[in-house]
Write an enzyme that holds these catalytic residues in place. Structure first.
Site, PDB file in Angstrom:
ATOM      1  N   TYR A   1     -42.881  42.736  50.269  1.00 18.52           N
ATOM      2  CA  TYR A   1     -42.798  41.350  49.777  1.00 18.52           C
ATOM      3  C   TYR A   1     -43.967  40.976  48.874  1.00 18.52           C
ATOM      4  CZ  TYR A   1     -38.721  40.023  52.581  1.00 18.52           C
ATOM      5  OH  TYR A   1     -37.453  39.915  53.106  1.00 18.52           O
TER       6      TYR A   1
ATOM      7  N   TYR B   1     -30.849  34.209  50.586  1.00 20.12           N
ATOM      8  CA  TYR B   1     -31.825  35.252  50.884  1.00 20.12           C
ATOM      9  C   TYR B   1     -31.226  36.621  50.547  1.00 20.12           C
ATOM     10  CZ  TYR B   1     -35.317  37.655  53.878  1.00 20.12           C
ATOM     11  OH  TYR B   1     -36.326  38.443  54.380  1.00 20.12           O
ATOM     12  N   HIS B   2     -31.983  37.435  49.819  1.00 19.96           N
ATOM     13  CA  HIS B   2     -31.543  38.765  49.393  1.00 19.96           C
ATOM     14  C   HIS B   2     -30.466  38.743  48.313  1.00 19.96           C
ATOM     15  CE1 HIS B   2     -33.224  40.596  53.336  1.00 19.96           C
ATOM     16  NE2 HIS B   2     -34.128  40.551  52.389  1.00 19.96           N
TER      17      HIS B   2
ATOM     18  N   HIS C   1     -35.396  39.308  45.746  1.00 26.09           N
ATOM     19  CA  HIS C   1     -35.988  38.187  46.486  1.00 26.09           C
ATOM     20  C   HIS C   1     -36.457  37.053  45.570  1.00 26.09           C
ATOM     21  CE1 HIS C   1     -36.159  41.431  49.463  1.00 26.09           C
ATOM     22  NE2 HIS C   1     -36.190  40.505  50.380  1.00 26.09           N
TER      23      HIS C   1
HETATM   24 CU    CU Z   1     -36.127  41.161  52.275  1.00 28.79          CU
END
Ligand code: CU
Length: 706
Positions: free
Chosen positions: A335, A550-551, A647
């Site tokens: 991340y 998300y994703h 992301h």
């Molecule tokens: Cu992730």
């Protein structure tokens, strides 16, 4: 009747003998496709215990039982008894799924859709087709589908589809309705602009929709869903000459699942011109590339760093179509955000999601020495958010922009902004405050050199209300405070949205949810929004079919369209674990392409596009020149760096209009910016735009340092 009772007794007996109930097939299931295209999942060696609506004897096989279920309008679940050869059409509620080798379970599957997969009918009132109702509304009916999401009104005791359609047609606000044939309920659906309504196959329901003419010249238009063999959690466009045609996407060790460090990654290759899709497992770099940093280098190689295998780095080389191992990160990261610098090095910072939690200061990769160098002076501390989950989330997904002289501007997601540099042992300097709150997983994009749009995000990574605020940030030299201007709010708050700068300088924002909540479709925003920096205004555009939270990813295609896809991915406790317990309805192994309004004439036909009649360069130096031939009158020339995304982070993309252009007939010579902090090395789309802002199909050009 007698038979039914006997079965009930057997089922009750088995209930005591068998193990705990299951909610997904414990072994590999298969798909039976019915005559209307409805898919049924067939799970062997399991039973659905509970009432049957009907039992038909002498059925030869499980497949024949599935056919019987398909023929029965009210059959969503069936059980084949391999001993008695009975086919049980089961009730639709109160069933208990259990392992039992004697039976096979057949269940109609739900999949999300963007278009009616069956023959759509027009609402018929007493047998009169194509009826225009008294309200002047015309309705279409897509049987065996459901619109999941809020209902404004539920009318009980409605026993026919026609009755439900009739009721919708007489309610002024009813644009969409769903008829539940099982419960005899007519659902008047809520306003799609204020609610997340998701269309999926479901035999129990029929969807009634007002036939509203599309207006692509105003709203743009979404394609049908593209089904992919993996969930596109990350994506990049391969630089190809003369024009790119391939989108590569990847997930984790699993095409639809993650968990642990798998030492391999599932890829898919989507040719957006031909529609061809292929899948590929990449294991030779021993790298689970889930949740990485991604950056494209001058030579076109993509450097994918860390993630689930948090030390490991992989190169993808488009020239050879091969992956190779790159030197490991000095500090394990997941991340983090990385960005390609003005000198073609790659700066990376943050990433407490994987590896050690604290002190994820910067490091830099130099392709010349093929090595990483620590940057202890590029301190992570000043760019941390204050997340309710702590440091694990606080250094994630920095909003990084490479700038002049090896510098990096960090615009978020922390409310504090910073300058970094990757020179010597790294530096950090404050650059002012963007906002009153952190904006994790908001969008950030440089729509022209030094001009940045940021929007959305939420104070905490997950379980946190997103904001709809937008800012225009201008940057100058390293260390100078950035200028921040509050832009009008987006129509929707969005966490986990994605943004793409279009060739005309507008910014397309797609997806995201009103309240950030990982791995859910809840409160998903389906409507796209377009920001126009020239008028400083937002415009709401057409709605996509599937929530992209998300994703999820979005990325610009060379034909001026945008791919939007992904969302979800299912956690399993161990590498290679089974995904049978996953909710496939929120794991989106698909995408849609969006055609922005500039691709249409007012009547909805395709706008005629400018063409590049001659462009013989495949590369040019920073500060060099490009010669382009086009018959377009008053053309504009724009470079857009080919992006990579995961992301909500696309630190590769930026738009650089070419402002120094000399015409000679239909041939134009454009002088490129001379600062490689403005024109970051790497591969770009070259677009020609006509005076109406319609882009050409882009040619690929490589920008080099020397
Ligand atoms: Cu992730």
């Amino acid at each position: 009747m007698v038979r039914s009772n006997a079965i009930a007794v057997i089922s009750a007996f088995l209930l005591f003998k068998t193990s705990a109930a299951i909610n997904a097939c414990p072994v590999t299931d298969t798909v039976f496709t019915g005559t209307q295209g409805i898919r049924y999942r067939v799970c062997p060696d399991t039973d659905l215990i509970g009432d049957s609506q009907a039992i038909t004897p002498n059925i030869v096989s499980t497949t024949a039982c599935a056919q019987l279920c398909d023929e029965a309008l009210n059959c969503f679940k069936a059980v084949y008894d391999t001993q008695t050869r009975d086919c049980h059409i089961k009730a639709n509620a109160g069933l208990n799924w259990q392992p039992n080798v004697r039976f096979d379970v057949i269940q109609a599957e739900q999949i999300n859709i963007a278009k009616c997969p069956y023959t759509e009918t027009t609402y018929t009132n007493n047998g009169v087709s194509n009826v225009i109702t008294s309200k002047g509304k015309n309705f279409k009916v897509c049987r065996d589908t459901d619109l999941r999401g809020g209902s404004a009104q539920m009318i009980n005791g409605v026993t026919t589809l026609d009755d439900c359609a009739q009721r919708c047609s007489t309610i002024d606000t009813c644009v969409q309705a769903v008829f539940d044939s099982n419960a005899s309920v007519c659902h008047i659906k809520s306003d799609a602009k204020a609610n997340t309504l998701i269309w999926s196959t479901d035999k129990r329901f029929d969807v009634i929709r007002q036939d509203v003419a599309a207006a692509p010249a105003t709203d743009g238009a979404w394609s049908d869903l593209v089904r992919l063999p993996v969930i596109p959690v990350a994506a990049y466009i391969l630089p190809e000459f003369p024009t790119s045609s391939r989108l590569m996407v990847f997930s984790s060790w699993g095409a639809d699942a993650f968990g642990g460090a798998g030492g391999r990654t599932q890829f898919a290759d989507y040719n957006f011109n031909s529609g061809a899709v292929s899948a590929r497992t990449v294991a030779n770099t021993q790298h689970d590339m889930f949740c990485p940093g991604i950056s494209a280098l001058e030579d076109g190689r993509i450097l994918i760093q860390g993630g689930s295998d948090a030390n490991v780095n992989s190169f993808y080389n488009p020239a050879s179509n091969n992956f190779t191992r790159a030197p490991d990160l000095l500090m394990a990261r997941g991340y983090q955000t990385s960005v390609t610098l003005s000198d073609n090095r790659v700066f990376t910072i943050g990433g407490a999601y994987s590896g050690p939690r604290q002190g994820k200061d910067g490091e830099v990769y130099d392709p010349k020495s093929n090595s990483w160098k620590a940057l202890p002076g590029a301190k992570i501390g000043p760019m941390l958010t204050t997340d309710n989950e702590g440091i694990w989330r606080e250094d994630n997904h920095g909003w990084l922009f490479a700038w002049k002289g090896g510098s990096i501007f960090q615009a978020g997601p922390s409310k504090a902004m910073n300058w970094y540099s990757a020179n010597d042992t790294g530096t950090q300097a404050p650059a002012g405050t963007r906002d009153t709150d952190d904006a994790m997983c908001g969008i950030f994009v440089m729509y022209e050199p030094g001009k940045i749009l940021t929007a959305g995000g939420s104070p905490d990574y997950t379980n946190s209300d997103a904001n709809n605020r937008a800012h225009l940030i201008s940057i100058g030299e390293y260390g100078q405070p950035a200028t921040v201007e509050r832009a009008p709010d987006m129509a929707y708050p969005r966490g986990f949205a994605n943004a793409v700068v279009l060739p005309d300088g507008t910014v397309l924002v797609t997806g995201g949810q009103r309240r950030s909540l990982v791995f859910t479709d809840d409160n998903g925003i389906l409507q796209a929004e377009l920001f126009n920096p020239a008028t400083k205004s937002w415009k709401t555009l057409a709605a996509e079919a599937v929530p992209r939270n998300y994703h999820s990813v979005s990325i610009l295609l060379p034909d001026g369209r945008v791919f939007s896809g992904g969302g979800g991915l299912c956690y399993t406790a161990q590498v290679g674990g089974s995904t049978v317990n996953c909710n496939k309805l929120v794991d989106h192994a698909d995408g849609q392409t969006f055609s922005p309004p500039y691709l249409f004439n007012p009547d909805g036909s395709a706008a005629s596009r400018p063409t590049i009649s001659a462009f013989n360069a495949t590369s040019a130096k920073v500060g060099g020149q490009l010669t382009i031939s086009t018959s377009t009158i008053d053309p504009k020339f724009v470079l857009v760096r080919i992006g990579s995304v995961t992301h909500s982070v696309n630190s590769d993309q930026r738009r650089v209009p070419l402002t120094s252009v000399t015409p000679s007939g239909t041939q134009y010579t454009a002088i490129l910016p001379s600062d490689s902090g403005v024109l970051i090395p790497g591969h770009y789309y070259l677009f020609v735009l006509n005076s109406a802002g319609v882009p050409s199909i882009a040619r690929t050009v490589q920008i080099t340092l020397s």
